[in-house]
Design a protein around this motif. Sequence first.
Motif, PDB file in Angstrom:
ATOM      1  N   ARG A  89       0.843  -1.199   0.000  1.00  0.00           N
ATOM      2  CA  ARG A  89       0.000   0.000   0.000  1.00  0.00           C
ATOM      3  C   ARG A  89       0.879   1.251   0.000  1.00  0.00           C
ATOM      4  NH1 ARG A  89      -5.068   0.138   3.790  1.00  0.00           N
ATOM      5  NH2 ARG A  89      -5.481   1.746   2.250  1.00  0.00           N
ATOM      6  N   TYR A  97       2.128   1.989  -3.420  1.00  0.00           N
ATOM      7  CA  TYR A  97       1.148   2.602  -4.313  1.00  0.00           C
ATOM      8  C   TYR A  97       0.981   4.084  -4.007  1.00  0.00           C
ATOM      9  CZ  TYR A  97      -0.228  -1.680  -6.645  1.00  0.00           C
ATOM     10  OH  TYR A  97      -0.225  -2.799  -7.424  1.00  0.00           O
ATOM     11  N   ARG A  98       1.021   4.426  -2.735  1.00  0.00           N
ATOM     12  CA  ARG A  98       0.933   5.860  -2.401  1.00  0.00           C
ATOM     13  C   ARG A  98       2.107   6.618  -3.004  1.00  0.00           C
ATOM     14  NH1 ARG A  98      -1.086   5.334   3.927  1.00  0.00           N
ATOM     15  NH2 ARG A  98      -2.650   3.780   3.388  1.00  0.00           N
ATOM     16  N   ALA A 153       1.742   7.041  -6.718  1.00  0.00           N
ATOM     17  CA  ALA A 153       0.738   8.049  -7.068  1.00  0.00           C
ATOM     18  C   ALA A 153       1.328   9.447  -6.942  1.00  0.00           C
ATOM     19  CB  ALA A 153      -0.473   7.900  -6.164  1.00  0.00           C
ATOM     20  N   LEU A 163      -3.746  14.785   6.186  1.00  0.00           N
ATOM     21  CA  LEU A 163      -4.486  15.482   5.133  1.00  0.00           C
ATOM     22  C   LEU A 163      -3.950  16.897   4.956  1.00  0.00           C
ATOM     23  CD1 LEU A 163      -8.186  14.368   5.526  1.00  0.00           C
ATOM     24  CD2 LEU A 163      -6.442  13.619   3.925  1.00  0.00           C
ATOM     25  N   LEU A 176       0.425  19.407  -2.147  1.00  0.00           N
ATOM     26  CA  LEU A 176      -0.168  19.581  -3.477  1.00  0.00           C
ATOM     27  C   LEU A 176      -0.194  21.053  -3.874  1.00  0.00           C
ATOM     28  CD1 LEU A 176      -3.084  16.995  -3.406  1.00  0.00           C
ATOM     29  CD2 LEU A 176      -0.777  16.769  -4.317  1.00  0.00           C
ATOM     30  N   LEU A 208      -6.979  16.360  -7.698  1.00  0.00           N
ATOM     31  CA  LEU A 208      -6.765  15.722  -6.406  1.00  0.00           C
ATOM     32  C   LEU A 208      -7.039  16.697  -5.259  1.00  0.00           C
ATOM     33  CD1 LEU A 208      -6.007  12.902  -5.750  1.00  0.00           C
ATOM     34  CD2 LEU A 208      -3.637  13.596  -5.544  1.00  0.00           C
ATOM     35  N   MET A 209      -6.626  17.939  -5.442  1.00  0.00           N
ATOM     36  CA  MET A 209      -6.871  18.932  -4.391  1.00  0.00           C
ATOM     37  C   MET A 209      -8.363  19.153  -4.207  1.00  0.00           C
ATOM     38  SD  MET A 209      -3.944  21.806  -4.776  1.00  0.00           S
ATOM     39  CE  MET A 209      -4.408  22.560  -3.217  1.00  0.00           C
ATOM     40  N   LEU A 252      -9.675  16.482  -2.154  1.00  0.00           N
ATOM     41  CA  LEU A 252      -9.257  16.684  -0.767  1.00  0.00           C
ATOM     42  C   LEU A 252     -10.158  17.697  -0.082  1.00  0.00           C
ATOM     43  CD1 LEU A 252      -5.424  17.016  -0.178  1.00  0.00           C
ATOM     44  CD2 LEU A 252      -7.120  15.918   1.244  1.00  0.00           C
ATOM     45  N   ASP A 273     -11.626  11.406   7.067  1.00  0.00           N
ATOM     46  CA  ASP A 273     -10.815  10.195   7.120  1.00  0.00           C
ATOM     47  C   ASP A 273      -9.587  10.255   6.221  1.00  0.00           C
ATOM     48  OD1 ASP A 273      -9.830   7.775   7.608  1.00  0.00           O
ATOM     49  OD2 ASP A 273     -11.570   6.643   6.928  1.00  0.00           O
ATOM     50  N   PRO A 274      -8.407  10.349   6.803  1.00  0.00           N
ATOM     51  CA  PRO A 274      -7.183  10.338   6.005  1.00  0.00           C
ATOM     52  C   PRO A 274      -7.047   9.028   5.233  1.00  0.00           C
ATOM     53  CG  PRO A 274      -6.715  10.953   8.289  1.00  0.00           C
ATOM     54  CD  PRO A 274      -8.127  10.496   8.240  1.00  0.00           C
ATOM     55  N   GLU A 275      -7.498   7.946   5.807  1.00  0.00           N
ATOM     56  CA  GLU A 275      -7.369   6.646   5.148  1.00  0.00           C
ATOM     57  C   GLU A 275      -8.049   6.648   3.789  1.00  0.00           C
ATOM     58  OE1 GLU A 275      -5.664   3.740   5.324  1.00  0.00           O
ATOM     59  OE2 GLU A 275      -4.625   5.095   6.688  1.00  0.00           O
ATOM     60  N   PHE A 324      -8.512   9.058   1.787  1.00  0.00           N
ATOM     61  CA  PHE A 324      -7.738   9.760   0.775  1.00  0.00           C
ATOM     62  C   PHE A 324      -6.533   8.945   0.343  1.00  0.00           C
ATOM     63  CE2 PHE A 324      -4.356  12.688  -0.413  1.00  0.00           C
ATOM     64  CZ  PHE A 324      -4.969  13.256  -1.514  1.00  0.00           C
ATOM     65  N   MET A 325      -5.895   8.327   1.313  1.00  0.00           N
ATOM     66  CA  MET A 325      -4.742   7.494   0.987  1.00  0.00           C
ATOM     67  C   MET A 325      -5.148   6.366   0.046  1.00  0.00           C
ATOM     68  SD  MET A 325      -2.236   8.901   2.219  1.00  0.00           S
ATOM     69  CE  MET A 325      -1.590   9.962   3.496  1.00  0.00           C
ATOM     70  N   THR A 326      -6.288   5.804   0.321  1.00  0.00           N
ATOM     71  CA  THR A 326      -6.766   4.718  -0.523  1.00  0.00           C
ATOM     72  C   THR A 326      -7.029   5.229  -1.944  1.00  0.00           C
ATOM     73  OG1 THR A 326      -7.797   3.799   1.444  1.00  0.00           O
ATOM     74  CG2 THR A 326      -8.458   2.893  -0.667  1.00  0.00           C
ATOM     75  N   LEU A 379      -5.394   7.577  -3.327  1.00  0.00           N
ATOM     76  CA  LEU A 379      -4.059   7.663  -3.908  1.00  0.00           C
ATOM     77  C   LEU A 379      -3.619   6.314  -4.457  1.00  0.00           C
ATOM     78  CD1 LEU A 379      -1.623   9.774  -1.712  1.00  0.00           C
ATOM     79  CD2 LEU A 379      -2.566  10.254  -3.962  1.00  0.00           C
ATOM     80  N   GLU A 380      -3.776   5.292  -3.632  1.00  0.00           N
ATOM     81  CA  GLU A 380      -3.336   3.964  -4.050  1.00  0.00           C
ATOM     82  C   GLU A 380      -4.039   3.533  -5.331  1.00  0.00           C
ATOM     83  OE1 GLU A 380      -4.155   1.622  -0.603  1.00  0.00           O
ATOM     84  OE2 GLU A 380      -2.960   2.966   0.650  1.00  0.00           O
ATOM     85  N   MET A 384      -5.305   5.424  -7.574  1.00  0.00           N
ATOM     86  CA  MET A 384      -4.802   6.211  -8.706  1.00  0.00           C
ATOM     87  C   MET A 384      -3.559   5.571  -9.315  1.00  0.00           C
ATOM     88  SD  MET A 384      -5.030  10.179  -7.624  1.00  0.00           S
ATOM     89  CE  MET A 384      -3.665  10.417  -8.759  1.00  0.00           C
ATOM     90  N   GLU A 443      -6.357  -6.239  -4.114  1.00  0.00           N
ATOM     91  CA  GLU A 443      -6.174  -4.873  -3.624  1.00  0.00           C
ATOM     92  C   GLU A 443      -7.432  -4.029  -3.827  1.00  0.00           C
ATOM     93  OE1 GLU A 443      -4.011  -6.547  -5.565  1.00  0.00           O
ATOM     94  OE2 GLU A 443      -1.988  -5.671  -5.442  1.00  0.00           O
TER      95      GLU A 443
END
Lengths: 257, 257
Positions: free
Chosen positions: A55, A58-59, A62, A84, A91, B115-116, B119, B126-128, B130-132, B134-135, B137, B231
């Motif tokens: 994971r 992948y971040r 990206a 965040l 960004l 992406l911004m 955001l 939830d930061p998760e 957003f991270m997901t 990213l992954e 992407m 994934e």
Amino acid sequence: MTGKNGAGRRWSIGELARASGVTVRALRHYDEIGLVRAGERTASGHRRYTAGDVRRLYRVRALRALGLPLEEIREALATPADALEAMRALLAAQLLELNGQAERLRRLTEQVRDLMQRLDQASLPDPEDFMTTLETMAMLDGYFTPEQREELAGRRAELGAEAVEQAKARFAGLVEQLLRHVQDGTPTDDPQVQDLVRRWDELGAAFHGDGDSGEQTAAAARRMWREHSEELGARLPWPAEKMAELVAYLESARATH
Amino acid sequence: MTGKNGAGRRWSIGELARASGVTVRALRHYDEIGLVRAGERTASGHRRYTAGDVRRLYRVRALRALGLPLEEIREALATPADALEAMRALLAAQLLELNGQAERLRRLTEQVRDLMQRLDQASLPDPEDFMTTLETMAMLDGYFTPEQREELAGRRAELGAEAVEQAKARFAGLVEQLLRHVQDGTPTDDPQVQDLVRRWDELGAAFHGDGDSGEQTAAAARRMWREHSEELGARLPWPAEKMAELVAYLESARATH
DNA sequence: GCTTGAACCCGCCGTTACGGGAGGTCCTAG
DNA sequence: CTAGGACCTCCCGTAACGGCGGGTTCAAGC
């Protein structure tokens, strides 16, 4: 049941490379710089990537695809709280960076196009002419800001080619007359000399523009002439050392108010 | 009188650096790679630049300012005959290069902006999440061409957020029903199953577009699902291994025409 | 003529994000 | 038991210089 890292699939470096599209070499590089570590190693030292590592990879990919340098990616991913907010800042900074690059690209494209135009339409027969143009461009680079260069180009286009030629002719006339005064040793506060200098400066003002920015451009041009009279003079139909004398004479004349 | 190189001013490396704005280090570099050689050396080895060297330096700087790599500059300056033609080719190539870079920059900027936006407006807490995002992407990157990505983004924007949510809900319903069939071991050529698969593909077509390019996009998506069901499935409210089974089931159902 | 500080010399390491290769070890299938 | 992948760790190379370090050389003042 299962501990956080105890179970689940593991990937060898080759498997992960195939799955992610990242080369094995790059994965080793990320491991080396600590960006994406293989969470485990086999007894013999082979990398085993956990799901968490995957994971993270992948971040990283990206963010890399957005043009971010690896170092900034590491810093951004190292912020556990406020993730965040860190992303937003990252960004936003990247957007600024990209805009800057776009601007520079625009300028470069403009210059290249301009140069090609000169190549196509102007003096066809003589390569030397073009080379000399190149040399002069490089000199201008050191003295004028990009904005000033743009202004100068804009004003020349605005005046038109024939007006520029006319100005050159008038300029040549002034040079001839002033050189004679230099020769004769006419004092620089002589009314005739002062008049010639005034006309010289007016001629220049048509290119430099007026107001404060025009004066700055003119000052840059004078500084360039002072420091490079030899090289610039070599392009004119008068001997270089004469031009150097002339420049000094002009400065002196301007100094006498 | 004076030979071609016998007389005239000479510049030490420091003088030339001050006059040209190029650092001493850069001048030594140019000398080292043979781009701008010091035409002479003193008995003790100090570089002496001739007027010709200086002119060459200015040409190099001008071309460098246009973004050309030193190697290409050397080649262009090495062409004695046809110098103008070489310049034309050089500049034309550079213009293409710059346009390509501008295009890549445009794409990057677009992505960062997109992406911004996500955001800012989407799931704040939830930061998760957003991270997901990213992954995901990064995964998409490997399967879709830039054009396809652009098309996908365009179509989503065109459909609007609520239509996308609606599609997600319908998609969830299809998954539930299909998972039941997988559980029950319903054969893949069962009419009910075939109908569900048809509706599934229709739902996808709204995003992939139609015609040949739409089919290519859909194929890319299927390939991605096949190779990354684990994934991708981890982001959905069903267990990852169930999704893997489901993907296989779907492929089988499509294969029975 | 001597000293001294600036200028100059050469060579080497560092920068980015890996690519590519050498030389050696490990794993797995036949 | 052996072959051939897959893997390991160094190490060099990229573009265009920046910036050391350690050793001459130059030019000016005494």
